[in-house]
Design a protein around this motif. Structure first.
Motif, PDB file in Angstrom:
ATOM      1  N   GLY A 443     -20.356 -10.239 -56.849  1.00 40.49           N
ATOM      2  CA  GLY A 443     -20.879 -10.146 -55.499  1.00 40.49           C
ATOM      3  C   GLY A 443     -20.653 -11.441 -54.757  1.00 40.49           C
ATOM      4  N   TRP A 444     -21.068 -11.466 -53.505  1.00 41.18           N
ATOM      5  CA  TRP A 444     -20.915 -12.649 -52.665  1.00 41.18           C
ATOM      6  C   TRP A 444     -22.179 -12.834 -51.834  1.00 41.18           C
ATOM      7  CZ3 TRP A 444     -17.294  -8.984 -53.637  1.00 41.18           C
ATOM      8  CH2 TRP A 444     -16.109  -9.416 -54.248  1.00 41.18           C
ATOM      9  N   LEU A 489     -27.044 -12.931 -46.641  1.00 39.50           N
ATOM     10  CA  LEU A 489     -26.500 -11.583 -46.776  1.00 39.50           C
ATOM     11  C   LEU A 489     -25.802 -11.457 -48.115  1.00 39.50           C
ATOM     12  CD1 LEU A 489     -25.144  -9.155 -44.289  1.00 39.50           C
ATOM     13  CD2 LEU A 489     -23.696  -9.645 -46.263  1.00 39.50           C
ATOM     14  N   LEU A 490     -26.228 -10.464 -48.890  1.00 41.45           N
ATOM     15  CA  LEU A 490     -25.661 -10.198 -50.212  1.00 41.45           C
ATOM     16  C   LEU A 490     -24.813  -8.942 -50.159  1.00 41.45           C
ATOM     17  CD1 LEU A 490     -25.467 -10.572 -53.337  1.00 41.45           C
ATOM     18  CD2 LEU A 490     -27.590  -9.212 -53.486  1.00 41.45           C
ATOM     19  N   TYR A 491     -23.565  -9.047 -50.565  1.00 42.07           N
ATOM     20  CA  TYR A 491     -22.738  -7.851 -50.729  1.00 42.07           C
ATOM     21  C   TYR A 491     -22.077  -7.889 -52.099  1.00 42.07           C
ATOM     22  CZ  TYR A 491     -18.654 -10.648 -49.024  1.00 42.07           C
ATOM     23  OH  TYR A 491     -17.667 -11.589 -48.828  1.00 42.07           O
ATOM     24  N   GLY A 523     -28.307  -7.602 -58.674  1.00 41.35           N
ATOM     25  CA  GLY A 523     -27.781  -8.602 -57.759  1.00 41.35           C
ATOM     26  C   GLY A 523     -28.874  -9.231 -56.912  1.00 41.35           C
ATOM     27  N   VAL A 524     -29.799  -8.401 -56.422  1.00 38.22           N
ATOM     28  CA  VAL A 524     -30.926  -8.929 -55.655  1.00 38.22           C
ATOM     29  C   VAL A 524     -31.760  -9.859 -56.527  1.00 38.22           C
ATOM     30  CG1 VAL A 524     -33.062  -8.322 -54.447  1.00 38.22           C
ATOM     31  CG2 VAL A 524     -30.989  -6.953 -54.090  1.00 38.22           C
ATOM     32  N   ASP A 525     -32.011  -9.444 -57.767  1.00 38.26           N
ATOM     33  CA  ASP A 525     -32.795 -10.288 -58.685  1.00 38.26           C
ATOM     34  C   ASP A 525     -32.118 -11.644 -58.900  1.00 38.26           C
ATOM     35  OD1 ASP A 525     -34.656  -8.270 -58.992  1.00 38.26           O
ATOM     36  OD2 ASP A 525     -33.753  -7.492 -60.840  1.00 38.26           O
ATOM     37  N   ALA A 526     -30.787 -11.624 -59.052  1.00 40.17           N
ATOM     38  CA  ALA A 526     -30.060 -12.867 -59.304  1.00 40.17           C
ATOM     39  C   ALA A 526     -30.168 -13.817 -58.122  1.00 40.17           C
ATOM     40  CB  ALA A 526     -28.596 -12.556 -59.612  1.00 40.17           C
ATOM     41  N   VAL A 527     -30.134 -13.284 -56.907  1.00 40.61           N
ATOM     42  CA  VAL A 527     -30.231 -14.131 -55.719  1.00 40.61           C
ATOM     43  C   VAL A 527     -31.662 -14.617 -55.527  1.00 40.61           C
ATOM     44  CG1 VAL A 527     -30.006 -14.163 -53.209  1.00 40.61           C
ATOM     45  CG2 VAL A 527     -28.247 -13.064 -54.601  1.00 40.61           C
ATOM     46  N   VAL A 533     -34.973 -17.078 -51.182  1.00 45.60           N
ATOM     47  CA  VAL A 533     -35.218 -15.801 -50.511  1.00 45.60           C
ATOM     48  C   VAL A 533     -36.707 -15.634 -50.228  1.00 45.60           C
ATOM     49  CG1 VAL A 533     -35.087 -13.287 -50.709  1.00 45.60           C
ATOM     50  CG2 VAL A 533     -33.213 -14.715 -51.560  1.00 45.60           C
ATOM     51  N   ASP A 534     -37.045 -15.242 -49.006  1.00 41.66           N
ATOM     52  CA  ASP A 534     -38.400 -14.842 -48.657  1.00 41.66           C
ATOM     53  C   ASP A 534     -38.545 -13.371 -49.056  1.00 41.66           C
ATOM     54  OD1 ASP A 534     -40.773 -14.021 -47.530  1.00 41.66           O
ATOM     55  OD2 ASP A 534     -40.376 -14.889 -45.554  1.00 41.66           O
ATOM     56  N   GLU A 535     -39.207 -13.110 -50.167  1.00 45.35           N
ATOM     57  CA  GLU A 535     -39.276 -11.750 -50.714  1.00 45.35           C
ATOM     58  C   GLU A 535     -40.077 -10.799 -49.833  1.00 45.35           C
ATOM     59  OE1 GLU A 535     -39.605 -11.207 -55.069  1.00 45.35           O
ATOM     60  OE2 GLU A 535     -39.861 -13.403 -55.117  1.00 45.35           O
ATOM     61  N   SER A 536     -40.798 -11.316 -48.873  1.00 52.31           N
ATOM     62  CA  SER A 536     -41.517 -10.436 -47.955  1.00 52.31           C
ATOM     63  C   SER A 536     -40.610  -9.927 -46.836  1.00 52.31           C
ATOM     64  CB  SER A 536     -42.723 -11.158 -47.358  1.00 52.31           C
ATOM     65  OG  SER A 536     -42.312 -12.143 -46.417  1.00 52.31           O
TER      66      SER A 536
END
Length: 689
Positions: A443-444, A489-491, A523-527, A533-536
């Motif tokens: 991912g990027w 932004l994660l893709y 991927g979200v977990d890794a970022v 990251v503001d998880e809210s």
């Protein structure tokens, strides 16, 4: 209700007084698309001295992209406008070009322009429907092309003598029309009379076009959906006829349908089938010595994804073999060497695209290397390649390079240099992470300009379509616009994506969505684990296959504060009866809905809508038949019935997607930015620690 609970609901769902876009003057705003330009289809002259290319810009009055032909010397000098049009092709003798241009009431037609000082141009074809796939004959005297031919009528609406006439001056509704096929095209969409794409030839000086093929089949069927497998035809070197790929009409809307390579004799009209093995064979190109044909495809399989190999076969149909099977990547756009001993082709690999070469013995090797998207269109006899290259912070531009020294391509254009002057772009970082079943996923992460790792930023997870597609390392206006508004932004390319081989792409066979969801969440977990990251304030979006997965995601987890579900499929059963590629669904889930209802429903996001709590913005084009508006309507009705905050936005004059019109690209971005700014999951946290 306790006061605390009321306050929490207000915090989560109330609309803050936040602007739609916070990008400053030194950031890439959504509105910059109005000044943006695109380059495509570079064609190098036979003598290698000049490169033609299509240059497109926005017509602000008519809200659409318009195209011009430009020409530039191969050394980068004298870059100048030539004429209106697109898709230029040089005649083999270099004296003329053929191209597509607007012909008024005739629609888009083929024109020919002399490349001398006078520059005289003539319209070569006339009458609708529009032609495509221009191919000059070896002697530069004729042009082959394809166009749609209406199917013969099997039943006409009868006259109705007993139908009363409208009163004088009255206006009754139009007579109904017969629907024989639901068909999707970018230039026309809706319920259309069925037709077939056939092969024609016309004198290069103009005259009557002669139809070479007929029947219930399509010429130039272009392989699997979403991949450019070539233009579907090529002339024999002696000009005696053309090779072409063709699929039966009843198979044309299957993602992987049976097609074959054929030869049509120009003098007699006789057609000979060259391939015998069943498979989706596409994009034939004849070797200069006339002995072999290169094309792409794979032997028939029940899998929903299979890497398309570079194939070669004798002109007489003998000794067919794969040249790139060991590469395990989709091979596209084959180009023969002048000596007929090698074939150049491009292949996608882990987000990048590069040029490769194969010998007739099946030995492949890369010609170019790098983290970029390089699409090679033409190669001169002197070994100069012309193509388009783009990377993370570099928009697509025309480049040339000698095959003997490909490491330093020369950039011939810089069409967006003025737009990006003084603009700070977000850095893009490549990431790899582990998912379930030992899968490694790429991912990027696009960072806001001036990224500060000690801050906490909102995150957007952007999911690609297909599902057999590939997010790549090319410039992306939408991604950079999110970064300009201080979003991470994660893709990613979850399992099912192309560019990683057959097994990875086929991991969702008969199970979509499934493991691709786990890859996205990993991927979200890794970022998130990085701490920025503001998880809210995490959000999810995607269109088409990304619409499928974004609606699936919010039915499986409540971790996202808001979703923008665009052009989705939420119900595979109703999709099978309303989309323009209904048979693709039948193939994917191994049978018709009435044969395998449980499997269709198991993978339909609508079946999990009762779990959704995420505020959801729905956006789809009103003319979409690939993921019909009815899919969005089903999801909207369900969300409303369950009390989930939701809004449905119907885009006018949009087919598949919501951004083909420049103004709609801007709207899509601003609507998402506004929706995401309005929703926070749980108690808000400060943006700084």
């Amino acid at each position: 209700m306790p006061v605390l609970a009321i306050a929490l609901v207000t915090l989560v769902f109330a609309a803050p007084a936040a602007p739609q876009e916070t990008a400053g003057e030194d950031r890439l705003a959504a509105s910059h698309i109005l000044d943006w330009e695109r380059v495509s289809a570079p064609a190098i002259s036979p003598d290698g001295a000049a490169v033609l290319y299509t240059r497109s810009q926005v017509d602000r009055k008519r809200d659409r992209w318009v195209s011009e032909l430009w020409i530039v010397d191969a050394d980068g000098g004298r870059n100048r406008f030539l004429t209106r049009g697109s898709s230029p092709v040089w005649s083999p003798d270099g004296s003329r070009i053929a191209f597509l241009a607007d012909a008024g009431d005739d629609g888009t037609q083929i024109f020919v322009r002399w490349m001398d000082e006078e520059g005289a141009a003539s319209q070569i074809t006339r009458n609708a429907p529009s032609p495509r796939d221009i191919h000059w004959s070896p002697d530069s005297q004729r042009i082959a092309f394809t166009r749609m031919v209406p199917a013969p009528e099997t039943w006409e609406l009868p006259s109705l003598p007993s139908l009363p006439s409208p009163p004088e001056g009255g206006e009754w509704t139009k007579t109904p029309r017969i629907v024989r096929k639901m068909h999707f095209r970018q230039d026309r969409v809706g319920f259309l009379e069925e037709g077939y794409r056939h092969l024609f030839v016309v004198p290069a000086d103009g005259g009557a076009a002669r139809q070479l093929t007929e029947g219930a089949w399509h010429v130039g069927s272009r392989g699997a959906v979403g991949l450019d497998y070539g233009t579907g035809m090529d002339w024999a070197p002696d000009g005696s006829g053309l090779v072409f790929d063709a699929a039966r009409a009843e198979d044309a809307d299957l993602r992987y349908r049976e097609s074959h390579i054929h030869f049509v004799d120009l003098e007699t009209g006789a057609i000979r089938q060259i391939t015998s093995e069943r498979g989706p064979w596409s994009g034939p190109v004849v070797s200069p010595d006339g002995k072999h044909i290169a094309f792409t495809g794979f032997g028939w399989t029940a899998q929903t994804y299979r890497v398309s190999d570079l194939q070669v076969i004798g002109f007489d149909g003998s000794e067919m073999r794969s040249l790139s099977s060991r590469l395990d990547r989709d091979a596209v756009n084959p180009i023969w060497s002048p000596e007929s001993d090698r074939i150049w082709f491009t292949a996608d690999d882990r987000g990048s695209r590069n040029l490769h070469v194969a010998s007739l013995a099946g030995e492949t090797s890369p010609v170019t290397e790098g983290t970029h998207l390089l699409t090679v269109h033409t190669i001169s006899k002197a070994g100069i390649a012309a193509g388009v290259r783009t990377s993370f912070q570099e928009p697509p531009e025309v480049v040339v390079f000698p095959l003997a020294d490909p490491s330093r391509p020369k950039q011939l254009t810089a069409v967006n240099e003025d737009v990006l002057a003084g603009i700070q772009l977000g850095e893009v970082e490549e990431i790899w992470y582990d998912s379930t079943d030992g899968a490694r996923v790429q991912g990027w992460l696009v960072q806001p300009p001036g990224f500060d790792p000690s801050r906490r930023y909102p995150l957007v997870l952007h999911i690609h379509g297909g599902p057999h597609g590939m997010y790549n390392v090319g410039f992306n206006n939408s991604f950079q616009n999110f970064a300009a508004n201080d979003y991470l932004l994660l893709y990613t390319n979850p399992r099912g994506s192309t560019g990683y081989g057959t097994d990875f792409g086929n991991a969702i066979d008969n199970g979509y969505p499934s493991v691709d969801y786990h890859d996205l969440m990993a991927g979200v977990d890794a970022v998130v684990a990085r701490g920025a990251v503001d998880e809210s304030r995490m959000h999810v979006t995607g269109c088409s296959g990304g619409g499928v997965l974004s609606s699936w995601v919010i039915g499986q987890t409540d971790r996202f504060a808001a979703a923008a579900v665009r052009c989705p499929v939420v119900n595979w059963m109703s999709f099978a009866g309303t989309a323009d590629i209904v048979r693709w669904g039948y193939h994917r889930y191994q049978g018709f809905p009435w044969d395998n209802a449980e499997k269709y429903l198991e993978h339909s996001p609508l079946m999990y809508v009762d779990r959704v709590t995420t505020p959801t913005l729905l956006m789809t084009g009103e003319l979409d038949l690939r993921t019909p508006m009815s899919q969005t309507e089903e999801y909207y009705q369900a969300l409303k019935a369950l009390g989930v905050p939701t809004v449905m936005v119907r885009f006018h004059e949009e087919y598949h997607g919501t951004s083909s019109k420049p103004s709609n690209f801007i709207r899509t971005q601003l609507y998402m930015l506004d929706w995401f700014a309005r929703h926070t999951r749980g108690p808000a946290r400060a943006t700084d620690p």
